[in-house]
Design a protein around this motif. Structure first.
Motif, short mmCIF file in Angstrom:
data_model
loop_
_atom_site.label_atom_id
_atom_site.label_comp_id
_atom_site.label_asym_id
_atom_site.label_seq_id
_atom_site.Cartn_x
_atom_site.Cartn_y
_atom_site.Cartn_z
N ARG A 218 0.83 -1.20 0.00
CA ARG A 218 0.00 0.00 0.00
C ARG A 218 0.87 1.26 0.00
NH1 ARG A 218 -5.37 -0.54 1.96
NH2 ARG A 218 -5.14 1.38 3.20
N PHE A 219 2.01 1.16 0.71
CA PHE A 219 2.92 2.31 0.72
C PHE A 219 3.51 2.55 -0.67
CE2 PHE A 219 7.40 3.73 1.16
CZ PHE A 219 7.15 5.02 1.59
N ALA A 220 3.82 1.46 -1.39
CA ALA A 220 4.37 1.59 -2.74
C ALA A 220 3.37 2.21 -3.69
CB ALA A 220 4.81 0.21 -3.26
N LYS A 221 2.09 2.00 -3.43
CA LYS A 221 1.04 2.58 -4.28
C LYS A 221 0.64 3.96 -3.81
CE LYS A 221 -0.84 -1.99 -5.38
NZ LYS A 221 -2.02 -2.87 -5.26
N GLY A 222 1.24 4.42 -2.71
CA GLY A 222 0.91 5.74 -2.19
C GLY A 222 -0.33 5.79 -1.35
N ILE A 223 -0.84 4.62 -0.96
CA ILE A 223 -2.06 4.58 -0.14
C ILE A 223 -1.72 4.71 1.33
CG2 ILE A 223 -4.09 3.21 0.44
CD1 ILE A 223 -3.87 1.87 -2.28
N ALA A 224 -0.61 4.08 1.77
CA ALA A 224 -0.21 4.08 3.18
C ALA A 224 1.06 4.92 3.34
CB ALA A 224 0.04 2.66 3.66
N SER A 225 1.26 5.36 4.58
CA SER A 225 2.44 6.17 4.88
C SER A 225 3.58 5.27 5.35
CB SER A 225 2.12 7.20 5.96
OG SER A 225 1.80 6.54 7.16
N GLU A 226 4.80 5.86 5.36
CA GLU A 226 5.94 5.11 5.87
C GLU A 226 5.78 4.81 7.37
OE1 GLU A 226 10.83 5.36 6.15
OE2 GLU A 226 9.68 7.01 5.27
N LEU A 227 5.08 5.70 8.08
CA LEU A 227 4.82 5.46 9.49
C LEU A 227 4.06 4.16 9.69
CD1 LEU A 227 4.82 6.29 12.46
CD2 LEU A 227 2.76 7.68 11.98
N GLU A 228 3.06 3.92 8.87
CA GLU A 228 2.28 2.69 8.98
C GLU A 228 3.13 1.46 8.66
OE1 GLU A 228 -2.24 4.22 7.95
OE2 GLU A 228 -0.90 3.63 6.30
N VAL A 229 4.05 1.63 7.69
CA VAL A 229 4.95 0.53 7.36
C VAL A 229 5.82 0.18 8.57
CG1 VAL A 229 6.87 -0.23 5.91
CG2 VAL A 229 4.96 1.06 4.91
N ARG A 230 6.38 1.21 9.21
CA ARG A 230 7.23 0.97 10.37
C ARG A 230 6.44 0.40 11.55
NH1 ARG A 230 11.86 0.45 7.88
NH2 ARG A 230 12.50 2.35 6.74
N GLN A 231 5.23 0.83 11.70
CA GLN A 231 4.39 0.30 12.76
C GLN A 231 4.07 -1.18 12.54
OE1 GLN A 231 1.16 3.10 12.49
NE2 GLN A 231 1.89 4.31 14.24
N ALA A 232 3.80 -1.54 11.28
CA ALA A 232 3.53 -2.94 10.96
C ALA A 232 4.78 -3.79 11.19
CB ALA A 232 3.06 -3.07 9.52
N GLN A 233 5.92 -3.20 10.91
CA GLN A 233 7.16 -3.95 11.07
C GLN A 233 7.47 -4.24 12.54
OE1 GLN A 233 10.54 -2.10 9.22
NE2 GLN A 233 11.85 -3.93 9.45
N GLU A 425 -8.42 -5.65 11.34
CA GLU A 425 -7.67 -5.88 10.11
C GLU A 425 -8.58 -5.77 8.89
OE1 GLU A 425 -4.34 -9.04 8.56
OE2 GLU A 425 -6.16 -9.83 9.45
N ALA A 426 -9.82 -6.26 9.02
CA ALA A 426 -10.77 -6.16 7.91
C ALA A 426 -11.08 -4.70 7.59
CB ALA A 426 -12.05 -6.92 8.24
N ARG A 427 -11.24 -3.87 8.60
CA ARG A 427 -11.51 -2.45 8.38
C ARG A 427 -10.29 -1.76 7.77
NH1 ARG A 427 -15.86 -0.20 11.16
NH2 ARG A 427 -14.74 1.76 11.45
N PHE A 428 -9.10 -2.22 8.16
CA PHE A 428 -7.89 -1.63 7.58
C PHE A 428 -7.76 -1.99 6.11
CE2 PHE A 428 -3.36 -2.54 6.57
CZ PHE A 428 -2.93 -1.22 6.46
N ARG A 429 -8.03 -3.26 5.79
CA ARG A 429 -7.95 -3.68 4.39
C ARG A 429 -9.00 -2.96 3.54
NH1 ARG A 429 -5.08 -8.40 3.28
NH2 ARG A 429 -4.19 -9.42 5.11
N ALA A 430 -10.14 -2.66 4.16
CA ALA A 430 -11.20 -1.97 3.41
C ALA A 430 -10.95 -0.47 3.33
CB ALA A 430 -12.56 -2.24 4.05
N GLY A 431 -9.91 0.00 4.01
CA GLY A 431 -9.60 1.42 3.97
C GLY A 431 -10.46 2.26 4.88
N ILE A 432 -11.18 1.63 5.80
CA ILE A 432 -12.06 2.38 6.70
C ILE A 432 -11.24 3.03 7.82
CG2 ILE A 432 -14.00 2.20 8.28
CD1 ILE A 432 -15.00 -0.14 6.63
N ASP A 433 -10.29 2.23 8.41
CA ASP A 433 -9.47 2.71 9.53
C ASP A 433 -8.00 2.74 9.11
OD1 ASP A 433 -11.65 2.95 11.19
OD2 ASP A 433 -11.42 0.92 12.03
N GLY A 434 -7.25 3.56 9.81
CA GLY A 434 -5.81 3.56 9.61
C GLY A 434 -5.18 2.36 10.29
N PHE A 435 -3.87 2.23 10.09
CA PHE A 435 -3.20 1.04 10.61
C PHE A 435 -2.99 1.11 12.12
CE2 PHE A 435 0.60 -1.51 11.60
CZ PHE A 435 0.11 -2.75 11.18
N LEU A 436 -3.09 2.28 12.72
CA LEU A 436 -2.83 2.39 14.15
C LEU A 436 -3.79 1.52 14.96
CD1 LEU A 436 -1.23 3.66 16.43
CD2 LEU A 436 -2.84 5.60 16.40
#
Length: 475
Positions: A218-233, A425-436
């Protein structure tokens, strides 16, 4: 006739010894320095109506129901070096008791001797030259030497003290076995929990890894931020770190089991995960009369030590009185070997002796004070053992009283965290909520899984500890 008199004297001396007085204080078991019943309150379970077992009457082979654990305990009891040391201590104490017990009765010995003597003599004046006379004396006898006639119980009390020391060593060995069984069972369950912890970490690594990959995409497509990537990691890396740690712990747990067992435990007997069912019986009593504490091996050992100290007081008191010893022999003597056992060659001798302490400059008084001080120390040790046992049972009961509610709550918490993570996770995948929100749900689920595992382990450990604290079974 003379031989009959000697035998009669010996028999009379033996009868006097066996009926001698005892200078030891009469032993009375001390009152238990704890309440009569187990404590009660909000933390303790209410007495149930179901039939319960008595731990001291329940063999460990019946208490532990997992066949793998039973085999591991059996292997440990056969090979553990500490238990072998305890068994050797028992054999040492038994040998010392036998040596001391032998002093009660006389040591009978067989003696034989031959004396060859050539004595010069001078004939009377005018009777001729002088010459010499050859005399050969042969003797054979059976008798006793310096046997103490125990009129005041000194030897018998020393024997009793050695006997109580022997009994104490047996109970110490039993206590060591009970503690070892509990330690092995706990170590086996800890390994099972670490195996389960490893499984949970691997499962969540896969789940968190997929979320991490999705976030990077999602970050590569510009949908998610780098912060969310680091949080997932962070969640993914935490699971990876926990896998490494759990792998180490499992290896260390196996090493600990091998050390306890005194040999290498087969792979088939090692736990691969936390058992789904109970590994121990659950019908332990909810309370315990204090009198049952006396069946604990460590408390029984402390009482034997106390009894031995009481007997030593009697031996110290007897030292103030005369010591009477007897040396006697019954045999035959002749001037020729061929006449040694013929009629008229028998003889006997009896030599009693007495020693009365007059001035010992306080030696006996000091020994008596030492014996009394030792008794006081053993009394305090016995009472402390009872109090320690009562506290261990009370602590285990307090833990048991709240364990079921805690386990139910932790199970519900884990289930709720799992559902919350799935929804988040379902809401995150649907774009309803952020990754936090998903990150928080991941962490909550991971913590809930770990807490539930720790609670399950604590529940089994509590049952093992309660069984041990209540006396345990030895068979």
């Amino acid at each position: 006739m003379n031989g009959l008199k000697g035998k009669a004297l010996f028999s009379m001396s033996l009868a006097v010894t066996l009926s001698a007085c005892d200078m030891a204080p009469k032993y009375v078991r001390p009152e238990l320095p704890v309440p009569v019943a187990s404590p009660d309150g909000a933390a303790y379970p209410a007495a149930g109506s179901q039939e319960t077992m008595v731990p001291a009457d329940t063999a460990w082979r019946d208490f532990f129901v997992d066949p793998r654990l039973v085999r591991v305990i059996g292997t440990t009891l056969a090979n553990n070096r500490d238990l072998r040391i305890a068994l050797a201590n028992v054999e040492q104490a038994r040998a010392q008791f036998k040596v001391r017990r032998a002093d009660i009765l006389p040591t009978v010995g067989l003696n034989g001797s031959a004396t060859y003597q050539d004595t010069p003599f001078v004939q009377q004046q005018g009777a001729g030259a002088g010459g010499s006379g050859r005399t050969d004396i042969y003797s054979a006898s059976v008798g006793i030497s310096a046997w103490e006639i125990d009129l005041f119980g000194r030897v018998r009390n020393l024997t009793k003290a050695a006997q109580e020391q022997y009994f104490a060593s047996i109970e110490n060995r039993n206590a060591a076995q009970t503690a070892l069984i509990a330690e092995v069972a706990s170590a086996w369950m800890i390994m099972a929990a670490d195996q389960e912890r490893l499984r949970i970490a691997r499962d969540l690594e896969g789940v968190f890894g997929k979320t991490f990959e999705l976030t990077k995409s999602r970050f590569a497509k510009g949908i998610a931020s780098e912060l969310e990537v680091r949080q997932a990691q962070t969640s993914y890396d935490q699971a990876r770190a926990d896998i490494a740690q759990a792998t180490t712990l499992v290896a260390q747990d196996q090493n600990a089991l091998n050390l306890l067992a005194g040999t290498t435990i087969g792979v088939d007997d090692l736990p691969e995960a936390m058992p789904q069912g109970d590994v121990v019986l659950g019908n332990l009593p909810d309370d315990l009369p204090s009198s049952l504490l006396l069946r604990r091996p460590d408390i029984a050992a402390a009482e034997h030590q106390l009894r031995g100290a009481n007997a030593n007081i009697g031996a110290a008191r007897a030292a103030f009185f005369p010591t009477i010893s007897l040396t006697a022999a019954f045999g035959t003597m002749s001037l020729g070997l061929s006449n040694l056992f013929k009629s008229g060659s028998d003889y006997w001798s009896v030599a009693p002796s007495a020693s009365v302490p007059i001035f010992d400059f306080g030696r006996n008084q000091g020994n008596l004070r030492y014996a009394r001080a030792t008794y006081d120390a053993m009394l305090a040790t016995y009472e402390k053992s009872v109090q320690t046992g009562f506290r261990e049972v009370a602590d285990a009961l307090a833990r048991r009283g709240t364990m079921t509610e805690q386990l139910n709550a932790q199970t519900s918490l884990r289930d709720s965290a799992r559902v919350a993570y799935t929804l988040s996770e379902a809401r995150f995948r649907a774009g309803i909520d952020g990754f936090l929100a998903t990150l928080d749900a991941q962490r909550a689920l991971y913590a809930a899984e770990q807490s539930l595992l720790a609670t399950r382990l604590a529940r089994t450990a509590n049952m093992i500890e309660l069984y041990r604290a209540m006396g345990g079974g030895l068979q």
